[in-house]
Design an enzyme around this catalytic site. Sequence first.
Site, mmCIF file in Angstrom:
data_model
loop_
_atom_site.group_PDB
_atom_site.id
_atom_site.type_symbol
_atom_site.label_atom_id
_atom_site.label_comp_id
_atom_site.label_asym_id
_atom_site.label_seq_id
_atom_site.Cartn_x
_atom_site.Cartn_y
_atom_site.Cartn_z
ATOM 1 N N CYS A 1 0.804 -1.211 0.000
ATOM 2 C CA CYS A 1 0.000 0.000 0.000
ATOM 3 C C CYS A 1 0.833 1.256 0.000
ATOM 4 O O CYS A 1 2.042 1.226 0.199
ATOM 5 C CB CYS A 1 -0.878 0.011 1.246
ATOM 6 S SG CYS A 1 -1.854 -1.475 1.412
ATOM 7 N N GLY B 1 -1.459 1.078 -4.661
ATOM 8 C CA GLY B 1 -2.721 0.475 -4.262
ATOM 9 C C GLY B 1 -3.877 1.079 -5.017
ATOM 10 O O GLY B 1 -4.032 2.293 -5.052
ATOM 11 N N ASN C 1 1.473 0.156 5.619
ATOM 12 C CA ASN C 1 2.037 -0.524 4.456
ATOM 13 C C ASN C 1 2.895 -1.662 4.997
ATOM 14 O O ASN C 1 3.879 -1.410 5.690
ATOM 15 C CB ASN C 1 2.876 0.455 3.631
ATOM 16 C CG ASN C 1 3.610 -0.212 2.475
ATOM 17 O OD1 ASN C 1 4.643 0.266 2.033
ATOM 18 N ND2 ASN C 1 3.106 -1.327 1.976
ATOM 19 N N GLY C 2 2.499 -2.873 4.678
ATOM 20 C CA GLY C 2 3.265 -4.020 5.162
ATOM 21 C C GLY C 2 2.360 -5.186 5.479
ATOM 22 O O GLY C 2 1.249 -5.287 4.954
ATOM 23 N N TYR D 1 9.980 -3.303 -9.032
ATOM 24 C CA TYR D 1 8.639 -3.070 -9.557
ATOM 25 C C TYR D 1 7.783 -2.074 -8.771
ATOM 26 O O TYR D 1 7.111 -1.240 -9.366
ATOM 27 C CB TYR D 1 7.883 -4.414 -9.625
ATOM 28 C CG TYR D 1 6.432 -4.260 -9.956
ATOM 29 C CD1 TYR D 1 6.019 -4.035 -11.274
ATOM 30 C CD2 TYR D 1 5.447 -4.297 -8.963
ATOM 31 C CE1 TYR D 1 4.679 -3.863 -11.577
ATOM 32 C CE2 TYR D 1 4.113 -4.124 -9.264
ATOM 33 C CZ TYR D 1 3.734 -3.907 -10.571
ATOM 34 O OH TYR D 1 2.418 -3.723 -10.875
HETATM 35 P P1 AMP Z 1 2.965 -12.217 -14.222
HETATM 36 O O1 AMP Z 1 2.126 -11.829 -15.380
HETATM 37 O O2 AMP Z 1 2.176 -12.926 -13.166
HETATM 38 O O3 AMP Z 1 4.220 -12.965 -14.566
HETATM 39 O O4 AMP Z 1 3.450 -10.882 -13.517
HETATM 40 C C1 AMP Z 1 4.521 -10.147 -13.986
HETATM 41 C C2 AMP Z 1 4.067 -8.814 -14.467
HETATM 42 O O5 AMP Z 1 3.333 -8.150 -13.432
HETATM 43 C C3 AMP Z 1 5.247 -7.937 -14.786
HETATM 44 O O6 AMP Z 1 4.942 -7.228 -15.971
HETATM 45 C C4 AMP Z 1 5.390 -7.004 -13.606
HETATM 46 O O7 AMP Z 1 5.662 -5.693 -14.045
HETATM 47 C C5 AMP Z 1 4.055 -7.064 -12.902
HETATM 48 N N1 AMP Z 1 4.167 -7.326 -11.457
HETATM 49 C C6 AMP Z 1 5.174 -7.876 -10.764
HETATM 50 N N2 AMP Z 1 4.896 -7.931 -9.444
HETATM 51 C C7 AMP Z 1 3.672 -7.408 -9.284
HETATM 52 C C8 AMP Z 1 2.808 -7.167 -8.163
HETATM 53 N N3 AMP Z 1 3.163 -7.484 -6.925
HETATM 54 N N4 AMP Z 1 1.619 -6.602 -8.391
HETATM 55 C C9 AMP Z 1 1.239 -6.275 -9.638
HETATM 56 N N5 AMP Z 1 1.993 -6.480 -10.738
HETATM 57 C C10 AMP Z 1 3.191 -7.032 -10.579
#
Ligand code: AMP
Length: 471
Positions: free
Chosen positions: A17, A44, A118-119, A258
């Site tokens: 968050c 978030g 956040n956590g 990310y």
């Molecule tokens: P996936 O499609 O499940 O392999 O997720 C990877 C993609 O989602 C990448 O393009 C990342 O930029 C993004 N991503 C990575 N971690 C997160 C996260 N915790 N929440 C939302 N998007 C994420």
Amino acid sequence: MLNIIGSKRLEALKDKCGIFGIYGKGEDVARISFFGLYSLQHRGQEGAGITVTDGRRLKSVKGLGLVPSVFDKAKIESLTGFAAIGHTRYSTTGGNKLCNVQPIVLDFGPDQFALAHNGNIINAMELIKTLPKTVKLESTSDTEIMGHVIKNSPGRTWEEKILNSFEKLQGAFSMVALTKNKLLVFRDTFGFRPLVLGKLNGGAYVACSETCALDTIGARYVRDVAPGEVIIVDEKGFTVAGRVKSKRKSFCLFEYVYLARPDSIINKQLVHQVRQRSGELLSYEAPVAADMVVAVPDSGTSAAIGYSKASGIPYGEVLIKNRYIGRTFIQPEHKIREMGVKIKFNPLRQIVKGKRIIIVDDSIVRGTTIKKIVKVLKSCGAKKIHVRVTSPPVTDPCYFGIDTPDKNQLIASHMKVKQIEKHIGADSLAFLSLDGLIKASRLKSGILCSACFDGRYPMPVTGGFRKDVFE
Ligand code: AMP
């Protein structure tokens, strides 16, 4: 009373968050919080809230959805006071309930205490058992449990109670809290999540997750909130109420990969530059001949620029992102998530056709996004698709505030790189090494948490507070 133990409702408990707090007499604290939260929207998107104090009582506006859909002019103007805290909320599954939208406000008779977190508290289930029987939980949020733990800790003042609650609270917490007359800012001793202090020209102090929020509201960066620190912000300015000794620091490496915005400075490192260096290092670790380097927008952009710069292969664009569609993770159902990827990116067919393309993304979690993108680019006539990922494979779930899914959903937990390469249909696939990522961060590995890449958690997580463990 809601029965949290053994309940399906546990699934709502994971949060990654954005938090914001301000104390400033004469300032429009609600409007400033609104803009602060707006710039923390990336942390978030499921819900947002602001709580203000006018010295007599706390008042909140909270709702599900994006910051600008929760607040309008009238709602912001209804929040009059001299201090405020705010929150943008994000959880993976089932957590889309109003009762969990923060700030969480606890009423203790005439006394009120609001928290934005956040956590993730990993021992929240055990902590529930230590609370007085009279406590009635109104949400499925670990933040509410934290509030009660703090209330029931020894101390005359809220800050003393907070300091005395630290040894009970296991996990990650960067927090802003509000009482009728002060703002409290505190951070767990590991320092998992970022938290900074800033100052407005008029003298008001603010605290927030990332420096990008300071830039937006025109505040100057003062300093980071140190791990273990409890800070009071009131009419005297800011005072350190105390600092619980930090035995081990463990800042989340994934913030650089990310989570954080590229324009934020975390631990003195501009996130964009960390990502750019990640791309550069990956081009040395995994070179390949190609006509162009492209990014999965927007999260892969900084790294793709770095890869292009270091490799000498021109940077270009082949995917146009619809920026009005939320992050793909927001959709809990696999089918909807897949559709989300399709409606999110539109390829530039004419440019893709006949090209050897290096596509850079920051991470592969489930493998959904990149698989779709490879398919789309191939269907546009790409000659080769080389996938380069500027983080190591995500093999282990996070217990400290990121919504990485259960281990069995993490593609790299059960597939080797070559298998993933085949699964996503790429001509080649390479990930940045953990050493490379740490090098790109310019921080010492001993102060970083890399558990999602190597399973080495900074504290025991057996029985961790996660849906997969408790359901
Ligand atoms: P996936 O499609 O499940 O392999 O997720 C990877 C993609 O989602 C990448 O393009 C990342 O930029 C993004 N991503 C990575 N971690 C997160 C996260 N915790 N929440 C939302 N998007 C994420």
